[in-house]
Structure formats: structure tokens, C-alpha cells
Design a protein around this motif. Sequence first.
Motif, mmCIF file in Angstrom:
data_model
loop_
_atom_site.group_PDB
_atom_site.id
_atom_site.type_symbol
_atom_site.label_atom_id
_atom_site.label_comp_id
_atom_site.label_asym_id
_atom_site.label_seq_id
_atom_site.Cartn_x
_atom_site.Cartn_y
_atom_site.Cartn_z
ATOM 1 N N PRO A 45 9.789 -31.613 16.308
ATOM 2 C CA PRO A 45 9.861 -32.017 17.410
ATOM 3 C C PRO A 45 10.887 -32.823 17.817
ATOM 4 O O PRO A 45 11.269 -33.814 16.458
ATOM 5 C CB PRO A 45 8.633 -32.619 17.680
ATOM 6 C CG PRO A 45 7.439 -32.416 16.135
ATOM 7 C CD PRO A 45 8.575 -31.863 15.017
ATOM 8 N N ASP A 46 11.581 -33.238 19.028
ATOM 9 C CA ASP A 46 11.873 -33.583 18.903
ATOM 10 C C ASP A 46 11.742 -35.401 20.247
ATOM 11 O O ASP A 46 10.937 -35.084 20.409
ATOM 12 C CB ASP A 46 13.313 -32.819 20.232
ATOM 13 C CG ASP A 46 13.817 -32.180 19.896
ATOM 14 O OD1 ASP A 46 14.584 -32.146 18.888
ATOM 15 O OD2 ASP A 46 13.886 -30.844 20.368
ATOM 16 N N SER A 47 13.164 -35.969 20.008
ATOM 17 C CA SER A 47 12.085 -37.674 20.938
ATOM 18 C C SER A 47 13.673 -38.248 21.095
ATOM 19 O O SER A 47 14.643 -37.781 21.015
ATOM 20 C CB SER A 47 11.608 -38.616 19.627
ATOM 21 O OG SER A 47 12.353 -38.870 18.470
ATOM 22 N N HIS A 89 8.636 -42.161 23.515
ATOM 23 C CA HIS A 89 9.091 -41.226 22.183
ATOM 24 C C HIS A 89 8.100 -39.684 23.396
ATOM 25 O O HIS A 89 6.982 -40.404 23.701
ATOM 26 C CB HIS A 89 7.676 -41.560 21.580
ATOM 27 C CG HIS A 89 8.036 -40.328 20.435
ATOM 28 N ND1 HIS A 89 8.832 -40.221 19.341
ATOM 29 C CD2 HIS A 89 6.636 -39.349 20.580
ATOM 30 C CE1 HIS A 89 8.691 -39.327 18.676
ATOM 31 N NE2 HIS A 89 7.269 -38.509 19.444
ATOM 32 N N ALA A 142 5.755 -32.461 28.574
ATOM 33 C CA ALA A 142 6.262 -33.217 27.713
ATOM 34 C C ALA A 142 5.828 -34.301 28.814
ATOM 35 O O ALA A 142 5.055 -36.092 28.296
ATOM 36 C CB ALA A 142 6.899 -33.584 26.812
ATOM 37 N N SER A 145 7.738 -29.946 22.015
ATOM 38 C CA SER A 145 6.806 -28.729 21.307
ATOM 39 C C SER A 145 6.305 -27.059 21.917
ATOM 40 O O SER A 145 5.838 -27.554 23.755
ATOM 41 C CB SER A 145 6.190 -29.205 19.966
ATOM 42 O OG SER A 145 4.873 -29.920 21.110
ATOM 43 N N GLU A 192 7.909 -35.635 22.592
ATOM 44 C CA GLU A 192 8.072 -34.382 21.629
ATOM 45 C C GLU A 192 7.548 -33.127 22.691
ATOM 46 O O GLU A 192 6.929 -33.094 23.151
ATOM 47 C CB GLU A 192 6.483 -33.918 21.076
ATOM 48 C CG GLU A 192 6.542 -35.431 20.394
ATOM 49 C CD GLU A 192 4.780 -35.478 19.575
ATOM 50 O OE1 GLU A 192 4.037 -34.194 19.583
ATOM 51 O OE2 GLU A 192 5.325 -35.704 18.271
#
Length: 467
Positions: free
Chosen positions: A2-4, A17, A33, A21, A19
Amino acid sequence: MPDSWVNREGGAGTDLHLELSGRGSRRAQLMEALREAVRSGRLAPGTRLPPYRGLALDLGIARNTVADAYAELVAEGWLTARVGSGTRVAERAVPREPEQPHRISPPRRRLGHDLLPSSPDAAAFPRTAWLASARRALAAAPNDAFGVGDPRGRPELREALVEYLARARGVRADSDRVIVCSGFAEGLRLLGAILPGPVAVESYGLGFHREILHECGLRTIPLPVDAHGAQLAGLPGTGATAALLTPAHQFPTGGPLHPERRAAVVDWARARGALLLEDDYDGEFRYDREPVGAVQGLDPDRVVYFGSTSKSLSPALRLGWLVVPARLVDAVLAAKGPRELSTGVIDQLTLADFLTSGRYDSHLRRMRAVYRRRRDLLTRILAERFPHIRVGGIAAGMHAVLELPDGTEESTLRAAHRLGLALDGFRSYRHPDSTMPPRDGLVIGYGTPPEHAYAAALDALCRALPT
């Protein structure tokens, strides 16, 4: 993975934050998201989102991808965009959670008057003087004060306590033997962790003190009490390794420990290798008799002295202290742990300044006068309207004991509750294993009500008392 992102644009957006996905393009993942962040409440209505460029940089995606996602969410009504205001979460209705079965609770009667012997007058806390001490303390604090806390407490406070306790309470100590804690309860837990056996306690006292010792695996043995404090004749036969007493002002009966008994308990501790745990909970408040110094001054190697700000200033400060025999310092610190976890350094530094500046003494002098006036009003009204009720324990402290006719305590407490008055009955303080016969009475705290409410609280009390 996952990116944040964490916003790096200063005040231009909100740290959040996210995610990315699931299936679909990066734009679709970003949109979902953001929807989920709004649905869950993590993004509240009106929250400003980061600029396209900042979010794209943090997520490692194209700026146009963020712009397209924002635009589509604006079209769907999740976001709003205005020139000069940026992109924000729309003021829209968030879907309601499924309703839970409604449980009907019995109605509670609101108690409008408080004569419990638990706290000082909260409205009398010296806010201006405390703030002045806090400013001075922060300005003078060394850099190491803002690091990991020392479990012994700040040296500034320990040194200030040594001077004050010697002057005001006759305590003999140096700063290496003072351990700061969050109040009497924590101090008692620390001692309970290192005591080897049973603890003798007064037959009438605070139940939660006994519970702390029981939680530490220690049995408590009740000692009878009378007008001269704890009766100590049977203490040697109890097998106790320590005795927890309130020598200056027995709680709740109100009398000081007789001088001969003060000497006797120290002799017992010396002969048995035992300890006296001295709870000096309201040692500063004396009215009709000379101040009674701490028993600790008779033998600092056999007495653990407990003090706190709970009665003198406020229980909300969570500041207390132990003065322990030198041989026990390491054991108590080991029980406490390698770091200070319960008492804030800023409050410690502030109290140190409050003590050394004389503000603490000034506050106590003012409150002695306040509490004495309240005590005098209480005793005068009772003498006029209820001469058959004896009032005791009033030469010191912040509470009085009213002796009621046999069999009337419970009915009086019920009447007080109907009148919205919080009261403590005398029987609730009795040790369940005590051989003393139960007595009917009330423990009246005249410190808790604010000044403007005190007369009304006394009027409610008079309406509850048996005639």
C-alpha cells in the motif's frame, strides 16, 4: 505494498494515511481510498485536502491522476472545489451506522450538593499563582527536563520538598530519599510490592487503601481506634511487618495519635525490624491545637512518609511523594521501573517553584481560614438545630464526624440522596474483620463545595438528619 502520504505542505492540507490497493487504475484506487476516508470519519466535512502536486509527489503518481480523481469526486458530491479555498470534503450526510438495540437505563438522580470528604474546593485552586509558577519553571528548566523522566522525580522538586517538609512537618530527609509519585495510591502500591508480610491498618479507614494492599498479595490486620488514634497494645502479636497509620489526623475519626502511642509504634518498628507507613494526607490543616509534626522525624530509618497535593491543592495534579529509609530507595525504584510513567515533569517543575516562591504557603494560609469558617458554620448550625448529634474530629483537617443515633445511618443516607446530597456513612469505612462494634454516623467533608454552594449543602444536610 500500500502507498501512503503524509502532507508536507505545511498548512495547505491535512495529514492523512491513504492505502491505494485493490483492482483498477491508480485513479480508481485513489478515489476509493478517499471515499473510505470520508465514510469512516477520518476526513471530516470541511477538511482541506492537499494540493494536486503535493499528493502526487507523496504517492508517486502523476499530478493529472490526482486532479482527475478530485474532479470526479467533486462531481459525485464527495468533495467541493472553490477558487482560493482549495479542495475540501463536502458538507454532506455521511451514511448512518446500523442502529443498535436501544437499552433503557434506569434514571439517575442528579446530586446537586457534595459533602463527601474526598477533595478540596476545586474552585479555590490558585490558577493565577500556579500559572505564574509554570511560566517561571518553564523559563528556567534545563534541556534535560524534556527528556525521559527520572523515576525518582525532578531534582528541583525533591530538593524543594526536603526544605518544605523539614520546615512545615518536621520530616528529616535528603533529596536522595525522596521519590516523586502520582499520589498516595501509587506510593502505597510501590511499598506493597516490596513488603514481606501482613500490614496492620486502622479499623476505620479508606477501603481502597486496603484493596491496594490486598492486590499486592498482602493481608491487612485491623487495629482498634479511639479518640487517641490507633490502639497499639495488640500490634506486636499480629505478625505484621508494617503498620499503615494516619497519625496527625486519623481518618475518618479525626483524632491525632497520642504522643505515647507515637513513641510506642516507633519502638515496635525498631524491635521487629518493621516499618511505619505514615499517611500525612492533610497535615497542613490545623485549627484548634498546635500542629502535630510527622512521626517520621522520630526515626527516619523506620518510617516511610507519604504526602501529596490531593488535599492541599487538587487531586487532579496527580503529584505525591515518598520519603523512604535509605536502605529501601533502590527497592522502591526497582518497583517503580526505569522511567517515570505517571507524573508529568512540567507539573513537577511548577510545584517546585510554587514551594520555593512561597506561593504554596500563601495558598495554605488562605485555605485554612476558608475551611475554618466552614467548620465553624457547620458546628454552629448543628449545635443549634441538632444538639443530640455529637460532632467530632474537627480540630484539624477538612471533615467532621457526626455520631448518629443507633440504626439511623442508612435512613439518613437515603434521605440525603432524595435531597440530591452526596454523603458518606461512617460504617463504610470499617474494616470487615474489625472487632470494633459498628457505629452509625456520617463523615462530612466541608472542603469540597464551592463557597457559594456551601450554605445550601448544609441546609440539605439538616433536612436529611434524624430529629
